[in-house]
Design a protein around this motif. Sequence first.
Motif, PDB file in Angstrom:
ATOM      1  N   UNK A 219       0.853  -1.185   0.000  1.00  0.00           N
ATOM      2  CA  UNK A 219       0.000   0.000   0.000  1.00  0.00           C
ATOM      3  C   UNK A 219       0.891   1.238   0.000  1.00  0.00           C
ATOM      4  N   UNK A 220       0.307   2.395  -0.319  1.00  0.00           N
ATOM      5  CA  UNK A 220       1.023   3.656  -0.114  1.00  0.00           C
ATOM      6  C   UNK A 220       1.049   3.933   1.383  1.00  0.00           C
ATOM      7  N   UNK A 221       2.227   4.090   1.956  1.00  0.00           N
ATOM      8  CA  UNK A 221       2.363   4.378   3.376  1.00  0.00           C
ATOM      9  C   UNK A 221       2.478   5.895   3.552  1.00  0.00           C
ATOM     10  N   UNK A 222       1.432   6.510   4.088  1.00  0.00           N
ATOM     11  CA  UNK A 222       1.412   7.964   4.251  1.00  0.00           C
ATOM     12  C   UNK A 222       1.933   8.322   5.634  1.00  0.00           C
ATOM     13  N   UNK A 241       6.145   7.203   2.692  1.00  0.00           N
ATOM     14  CA  UNK A 241       7.341   6.420   2.990  1.00  0.00           C
ATOM     15  C   UNK A 241       7.878   5.778   1.711  1.00  0.00           C
ATOM     16  N   UNK A 242       9.175   5.534   1.703  1.00  0.00           N
ATOM     17  CA  UNK A 242       9.799   4.823   0.579  1.00  0.00           C
ATOM     18  C   UNK A 242       9.561   3.320   0.671  1.00  0.00           C
ATOM     19  N   UNK A 243       9.050   2.835   1.801  1.00  0.00           N
ATOM     20  CA  UNK A 243       8.934   1.396   2.011  1.00  0.00           C
ATOM     21  C   UNK A 243       7.541   0.850   1.735  1.00  0.00           C
ATOM     22  N   UNK A 244       6.731   1.644   1.021  1.00  0.00           N
ATOM     23  CA  UNK A 244       5.454   1.191   0.483  1.00  0.00           C
ATOM     24  C   UNK A 244       5.468   1.426  -1.015  1.00  0.00           C
ATOM     25  N   UNK A 245       4.294   1.390  -1.624  1.00  0.00           N
ATOM     26  CA  UNK A 245       4.198   1.597  -3.063  1.00  0.00           C
ATOM     27  C   UNK A 245       4.303   3.073  -3.425  1.00  0.00           C
ATOM     28  N   UNK A 246       4.738   3.327  -4.631  1.00  0.00           N
ATOM     29  CA  UNK A 246       4.764   4.675  -5.194  1.00  0.00           C
ATOM     30  C   UNK A 246       3.361   5.027  -5.688  1.00  0.00           C
ATOM     31  N   UNK A 247       2.974   6.295  -5.539  1.00  0.00           N
ATOM     32  CA  UNK A 247       1.690   6.697  -6.112  1.00  0.00           C
ATOM     33  C   UNK A 247       1.765   6.647  -7.642  1.00  0.00           C
ATOM     34  N   UNK A 248       0.629   6.378  -8.273  1.00  0.00           N
ATOM     35  CA  UNK A 248       0.589   6.385  -9.728  1.00  0.00           C
ATOM     36  C   UNK A 248       0.826   7.786 -10.252  1.00  0.00           C
ATOM     37  N   UNK A 249       1.382   7.927 -11.455  1.00  0.00           N
ATOM     38  CA  UNK A 249       1.680   9.257 -11.989  1.00  0.00           C
ATOM     39  C   UNK A 249       0.414  10.004 -12.375  1.00  0.00           C
ATOM     40  N   UNK A 250       0.388  11.285 -12.115  1.00  0.00           N
ATOM     41  CA  UNK A 250      -0.665  12.149 -12.618  1.00  0.00           C
ATOM     42  C   UNK A 250      -0.140  12.846 -13.868  1.00  0.00           C
ATOM     43  N   UNK A 251      -1.002  13.547 -14.573  1.00  0.00           N
ATOM     44  CA  UNK A 251      -0.585  14.176 -15.829  1.00  0.00           C
ATOM     45  C   UNK A 251       0.488  15.235 -15.634  1.00  0.00           C
ATOM     46  N   UNK A 256       1.994  12.832  -4.817  1.00  0.00           N
ATOM     47  CA  UNK A 256       2.680  12.510  -3.573  1.00  0.00           C
ATOM     48  C   UNK A 256       4.125  12.950  -3.613  1.00  0.00           C
ATOM     49  N   UNK A 257       4.748  12.948  -2.444  1.00  0.00           N
ATOM     50  CA  UNK A 257       6.188  13.229  -2.346  1.00  0.00           C
ATOM     51  C   UNK A 257       6.777  12.421  -1.201  1.00  0.00           C
ATOM     52  N   UNK A 258       8.096  12.436  -1.101  1.00  0.00           N
ATOM     53  CA  UNK A 258       8.801  11.575  -0.152  1.00  0.00           C
ATOM     54  C   UNK A 258       9.870  12.360   0.616  1.00  0.00           C
ATOM     55  N   UNK A 259      10.225  11.863   1.805  1.00  0.00           N
ATOM     56  CA  UNK A 259      11.353  12.467   2.521  1.00  0.00           C
ATOM     57  C   UNK A 259      12.670  12.004   1.895  1.00  0.00           C
TER      58      UNK A 259
END
Length: 309
Positions: A219-222, A241-251, A256-259
């Motif tokens: 899952x996406x870990x928020x 978090x980097x240890x879950x899935x990446x969000x799908x790309x938007x146009x 989302x973003x990451x630390x």
Amino acid sequence: FAFGGLSCGGCLDTLAGMRAGFKAVWASETSASQARMYENLTKTKCLGDTFGEQVYNAKRVDYIKSGQPCPDYSRSGSQLGSQGESGWMFVKQVDILLHLRPWAICLEISDNAVQVNEGKEVAEVTVALEVAYVVHARLIQVWKYGDPSNRTRLFMVALHRDLGQAAFDFQWPTESFSSANAPVARLIASQDEDVPAKYWRYDDITEFQVWENKDQPDRIQVISRTGAGMGPARLPRSIQSWDGLLNGPTSLGGGGRHPELHWTTGSEICRTRLTTPKEFVKAASLPDDYLAWCSGYADGDVDKYAMMC
């Protein structure tokens, strides 16, 4: 086996078809730069508008893959379906497909299409194709096949009834990953020092006491939110978090973003970063040189091509 593509875009469907052993014969695409990409890749002709005369009179092929525009079906789009600016194309493409009569068809669109207008357009496409085809449909989570992304897509595979029992015997590919070995965003992350300055953000972020989807790599870990909803592409409100899935790309590359990669829970979040085009390309299992290839056609803006993944 000969292969045709409707709305070939950034050539992802074309690359997939070629990887699977099909010979690309023609494609449709209204973007002049993307049409040039297709012709460079395949050395065959792009026929322009999907609904134009050239496609209608195109050579019959064994297989057609189509990915019509999704904005009117996606959660972040208008959700107007066939009443939207481009949503009618998903339904109208059936006329072309029934005229060209390939042995096999694969359609792809946002998974949210089954919710828009209570799935009216999906049902309409299915019923229309069933005149000549056996239709198999499935919502596919791409991470189960190796792409470390939260993206889910609706795939519709149609096999011509003249194939007999084989049309009914189609089986979906076996899933390669599960929650026990999910491919996570960290696997495709660029090193912090390699991320250009334009992707870094320096607003104040406070870590949740308990993350959303903590300890769930599938899952996406928020780890924090700066507000409700997705937020603008330049400053997404979901910190992940980097240890879950990446969000799908938007146009526009948001969502989302990451630390920083070395950040650990309980530490100060000094800065966050947007997902880079290079990371989106890796998340789509594209060749390492895909972005370099696109740069010759993108008029200096390679980012927009990465979002097509």
